[in-house]
Design a protein around this motif. Structure first.
Motif, PDB file in Angstrom:
ATOM      1  N   ALA A 189       3.411   8.598  -0.498  1.00  0.00           N
ATOM      2  CA  ALA A 189       4.581   7.721  -0.629  1.00  0.00           C
ATOM      3  C   ALA A 189       4.212   6.246  -0.510  1.00  0.00           C
ATOM      4  O   ALA A 189       4.975   5.374  -0.934  1.00  0.00           O
ATOM      5  CB  ALA A 189       5.627   8.074   0.433  1.00  0.00           C
ATOM      6  N   ASP A 190       3.045   5.956   0.048  1.00  0.00           N
ATOM      7  CA  ASP A 190       2.597   4.572   0.225  1.00  0.00           C
ATOM      8  C   ASP A 190       1.716   4.097  -0.922  1.00  0.00           C
ATOM      9  O   ASP A 190       1.230   2.962  -0.904  1.00  0.00           O
ATOM     10  CB  ASP A 190       1.794   4.440   1.524  1.00  0.00           C
ATOM     11  CG  ASP A 190       2.584   4.869   2.737  1.00  0.00           C
ATOM     12  OD1 ASP A 190       3.613   4.220   3.019  1.00  0.00           O
ATOM     13  OD2 ASP A 190       2.183   5.847   3.396  1.00  0.00           O
ATOM     14  N   ARG A 191       1.487   4.953  -1.931  1.00  0.00           N
ATOM     15  CA  ARG A 191       0.488   4.643  -2.933  1.00  0.00           C
ATOM     16  C   ARG A 191       0.734   3.300  -3.619  1.00  0.00           C
ATOM     17  O   ARG A 191      -0.178   2.481  -3.758  1.00  0.00           O
ATOM     18  CB  ARG A 191       0.377   5.745  -3.986  1.00  0.00           C
ATOM     19  CG  ARG A 191      -0.800   5.487  -4.938  1.00  0.00           C
ATOM     20  CD  ARG A 191      -0.778   6.359  -6.170  1.00  0.00           C
ATOM     21  NE  ARG A 191      -1.971   6.111  -6.971  1.00  0.00           N
ATOM     22  CZ  ARG A 191      -2.135   5.068  -7.783  1.00  0.00           C
ATOM     23  NH1 ARG A 191      -1.172   4.149  -7.899  1.00  0.00           N
ATOM     24  NH2 ARG A 191      -3.253   4.915  -8.483  1.00  0.00           N
ATOM     25  N   ASP A 192       1.947   3.070  -4.079  1.00  0.00           N
ATOM     26  CA  ASP A 192       2.214   1.837  -4.823  1.00  0.00           C
ATOM     27  C   ASP A 192       1.971   0.600  -3.965  1.00  0.00           C
ATOM     28  O   ASP A 192       1.401  -0.393  -4.430  1.00  0.00           O
ATOM     29  CB  ASP A 192       3.646   1.836  -5.368  1.00  0.00           C
ATOM     30  CG  ASP A 192       3.842   2.839  -6.490  1.00  0.00           C
ATOM     31  OD1 ASP A 192       2.839   3.379  -7.009  1.00  0.00           O
ATOM     32  OD2 ASP A 192       5.011   3.100  -6.845  1.00  0.00           O
ATOM     33  N   GLN A 193       2.400   0.664  -2.716  1.00  0.00           N
ATOM     34  CA  GLN A 193       2.218  -0.473  -1.809  1.00  0.00           C
ATOM     35  C   GLN A 193       0.737  -0.749  -1.568  1.00  0.00           C
ATOM     36  O   GLN A 193       0.283  -1.899  -1.635  1.00  0.00           O
ATOM     37  CB  GLN A 193       2.921  -0.189  -0.483  1.00  0.00           C
ATOM     38  CG  GLN A 193       2.716  -1.278   0.567  1.00  0.00           C
ATOM     39  CD  GLN A 193       3.240  -0.884   1.939  1.00  0.00           C
ATOM     40  OE1 GLN A 193       3.640   0.252   2.174  1.00  0.00           O
ATOM     41  NE2 GLN A 193       3.235  -1.839   2.856  1.00  0.00           N
ATOM     42  N   VAL A 194      -0.036   0.300  -1.295  1.00  0.00           N
ATOM     43  CA  VAL A 194      -1.455   0.105  -1.000  1.00  0.00           C
ATOM     44  C   VAL A 194      -2.214  -0.308  -2.256  1.00  0.00           C
ATOM     45  O   VAL A 194      -3.100  -1.168  -2.207  1.00  0.00           O
ATOM     46  CB  VAL A 194      -2.064   1.368  -0.362  1.00  0.00           C
ATOM     47  CG1 VAL A 194      -3.556   1.169  -0.101  1.00  0.00           C
ATOM     48  CG2 VAL A 194      -1.345   1.705   0.942  1.00  0.00           C
ATOM     49  N   ALA A 195      -1.858   0.269  -3.400  1.00  0.00           N
ATOM     50  CA  ALA A 195      -2.524  -0.110  -4.654  1.00  0.00           C
ATOM     51  C   ALA A 195      -2.304  -1.587  -4.954  1.00  0.00           C
ATOM     52  O   ALA A 195      -3.227  -2.288  -5.389  1.00  0.00           O
ATOM     53  CB  ALA A 195      -2.017   0.759  -5.804  1.00  0.00           C
ATOM     54  N   ALA A 196      -1.097  -2.075  -4.713  1.00  0.00           N
ATOM     55  CA  ALA A 196      -0.809  -3.495  -4.941  1.00  0.00           C
ATOM     56  C   ALA A 196      -1.620  -4.369  -3.987  1.00  0.00           C
ATOM     57  O   ALA A 196      -2.130  -5.436  -4.373  1.00  0.00           O
ATOM     58  CB  ALA A 196       0.679  -3.766  -4.774  1.00  0.00           C
ATOM     59  N   LEU A 197      -1.768  -3.922  -2.745  1.00  0.00           N
ATOM     60  CA  LEU A 197      -2.577  -4.660  -1.776  1.00  0.00           C
ATOM     61  C   LEU A 197      -4.033  -4.721  -2.226  1.00  0.00           C
ATOM     62  O   LEU A 197      -4.667  -5.786  -2.192  1.00  0.00           O
ATOM     63  CB  LEU A 197      -2.477  -3.992  -0.401  1.00  0.00           C
ATOM     64  CG  LEU A 197      -3.407  -4.526   0.685  1.00  0.00           C
ATOM     65  CD1 LEU A 197      -3.094  -5.975   1.025  1.00  0.00           C
ATOM     66  CD2 LEU A 197      -3.323  -3.645   1.933  1.00  0.00           C
ATOM     67  N   LEU A 198      -4.593  -3.590  -2.657  1.00  0.00           N
ATOM     68  CA  LEU A 198      -5.976  -3.563  -3.129  1.00  0.00           C
ATOM     69  C   LEU A 198      -6.164  -4.489  -4.323  1.00  0.00           C
ATOM     70  O   LEU A 198      -7.149  -5.221  -4.412  1.00  0.00           O
ATOM     71  CB  LEU A 198      -6.374  -2.140  -3.510  1.00  0.00           C
ATOM     72  CG  LEU A 198      -6.461  -1.116  -2.384  1.00  0.00           C
ATOM     73  CD1 LEU A 198      -6.643   0.281  -2.956  1.00  0.00           C
ATOM     74  CD2 LEU A 198      -7.582  -1.453  -1.419  1.00  0.00           C
ATOM     75  N   ASP A 199      -5.230  -4.440  -5.238  1.00  0.00           N
ATOM     76  CA  ASP A 199      -5.305  -5.285  -6.435  1.00  0.00           C
ATOM     77  C   ASP A 199      -5.341  -6.756  -6.053  1.00  0.00           C
ATOM     78  O   ASP A 199      -6.197  -7.521  -6.512  1.00  0.00           O
ATOM     79  CB  ASP A 199      -4.110  -4.976  -7.333  1.00  0.00           C
ATOM     80  CG  ASP A 199      -4.131  -5.746  -8.644  1.00  0.00           C
ATOM     81  OD1 ASP A 199      -5.220  -6.193  -9.084  1.00  0.00           O
ATOM     82  OD2 ASP A 199      -3.049  -5.895  -9.241  1.00  0.00           O
ATOM     83  N   THR A 200      -4.443  -7.158  -5.172  1.00  0.00           N
ATOM     84  CA  THR A 200      -4.358  -8.556  -4.760  1.00  0.00           C
ATOM     85  C   THR A 200      -5.579  -8.979  -3.941  1.00  0.00           C
ATOM     86  O   THR A 200      -6.173 -10.040  -4.180  1.00  0.00           O
ATOM     87  CB  THR A 200      -3.081  -8.783  -3.930  1.00  0.00           C
ATOM     88  OG1 THR A 200      -1.945  -8.400  -4.706  1.00  0.00           O
ATOM     89  CG2 THR A 200      -2.945 -10.234  -3.516  1.00  0.00           C
ATOM     90  N   ALA A 201      -5.958  -8.148  -2.981  1.00  0.00           N
ATOM     91  CA  ALA A 201      -7.041  -8.523  -2.071  1.00  0.00           C
ATOM     92  C   ALA A 201      -8.386  -8.624  -2.770  1.00  0.00           C
ATOM     93  O   ALA A 201      -9.230  -9.444  -2.394  1.00  0.00           O
ATOM     94  CB  ALA A 201      -7.122  -7.514  -0.926  1.00  0.00           C
ATOM     95  N   PHE A 202      -8.606  -7.803  -3.805  1.00  0.00           N
ATOM     96  CA  PHE A 202      -9.901  -7.792  -4.473  1.00  0.00           C
ATOM     97  C   PHE A 202      -9.897  -8.519  -5.821  1.00  0.00           C
ATOM     98  O   PHE A 202     -10.919  -8.535  -6.503  1.00  0.00           O
ATOM     99  CB  PHE A 202     -10.379  -6.349  -4.677  1.00  0.00           C
ATOM    100  CG  PHE A 202     -10.969  -5.740  -3.436  1.00  0.00           C
ATOM    101  CD1 PHE A 202     -12.309  -5.910  -3.126  1.00  0.00           C
ATOM    102  CD2 PHE A 202     -10.171  -5.024  -2.564  1.00  0.00           C
ATOM    103  CE1 PHE A 202     -12.849  -5.364  -1.970  1.00  0.00           C
ATOM    104  CE2 PHE A 202     -10.695  -4.469  -1.409  1.00  0.00           C
ATOM    105  CZ  PHE A 202     -12.036  -4.641  -1.111  1.00  0.00           C
TER     106      PHE A 202
END
Length: 198
Positions: A11-24
């Motif tokens: 259920a957290d996938r979209d939130q974490v994927a967006a974080l990874l995209d932004t952070a890297f």
């Protein structure tokens, strides 16, 4: 530093994927894989999502409650893998089929990944750009590293920038062999942490 963390799920996938995209997004390795800024904006999130899916399926994802940082972990057994890792090819197919570098980075890091001892593998750690420098990464990593110490288990990672390498050195990691130089690109530092004793 006390921070509230939890284990992320599907259920957290979209939130974490967006974080990874932004952070890297501005990471040297991401810039090498996707050198054109506009193209990187279009496909980088798909690429990072492959790492996340691997951790959600076969490892664990630790997430700060406020969503500002996440760490992706895999448990790696000792011994050579029984079959070839199809993850690099999947990353290329998913994110950017015409881009050889989207697969090559995984092939090159896989070729130097240690196999002689079981260990935990820090696949990625991401901290939101506006929260970097606050100690969130250390706070997120320390519980796992302390558990490694209790269990007598080493840890491994590849640092993708000189800045992140410095953090890992402070946390007890040491360089493992020579850095990996991506073809016409930046360095990556394989790093190994022996469990602390006593």
């Amino acid at each position: 530093m006390g921070v509230a963390t939890r284990t992320a799920g599907a259920a957290d996938r979209d939130q974490v994927a967006a974080l990874l995209d932004t952070a890297f997004h501005d990471d040297p390795v991401s810039g090498w894989v996707f050198p054109e800024e506009e193209h990187r904006r279009a496909v980088h999130g798909l690429f990072m999502g492959c790492f996340l899916d691997a951790a959600l399926a076969g490892g664990r994802v630790d997430l700060l409650e406020d969503g500002s940082a996440a760490a992706l972990w895999l448990s790696v057994p000792a011994g050579e893998p029984e079959e070839e890792d199809d993850m690099p090819a999947l990353m290329r197919r998913t994110a950017d089929p015409d881009n050889e570098r989207a697969e090559l980075v995984g092939r090159l890091t896989g070729a130097i990944h240690p196999t002689e001892r079981a260990h935990v593998y820090l696949l990625l750690i991401a901290v939101a750009p506006d929260r970097q420098g606050e100690g969130l990464g250390t706070a997120l990593l320390m519980p796992v590293l302390e558990q490694c110490d209790r269990d007598g288990l080493p840890a491994y990672l590849e640092a993708s920038s000189a800045r992140s390498r410095e953090l890992y050195l402070r946390l007890g990691f040491a360089d493992r062999g020579e850095p990996l130089r991506l073809p016409d690109g930046p360095l990556m530092w394989p790093m190994w942490r022996e469990p602390a004793t006593g």
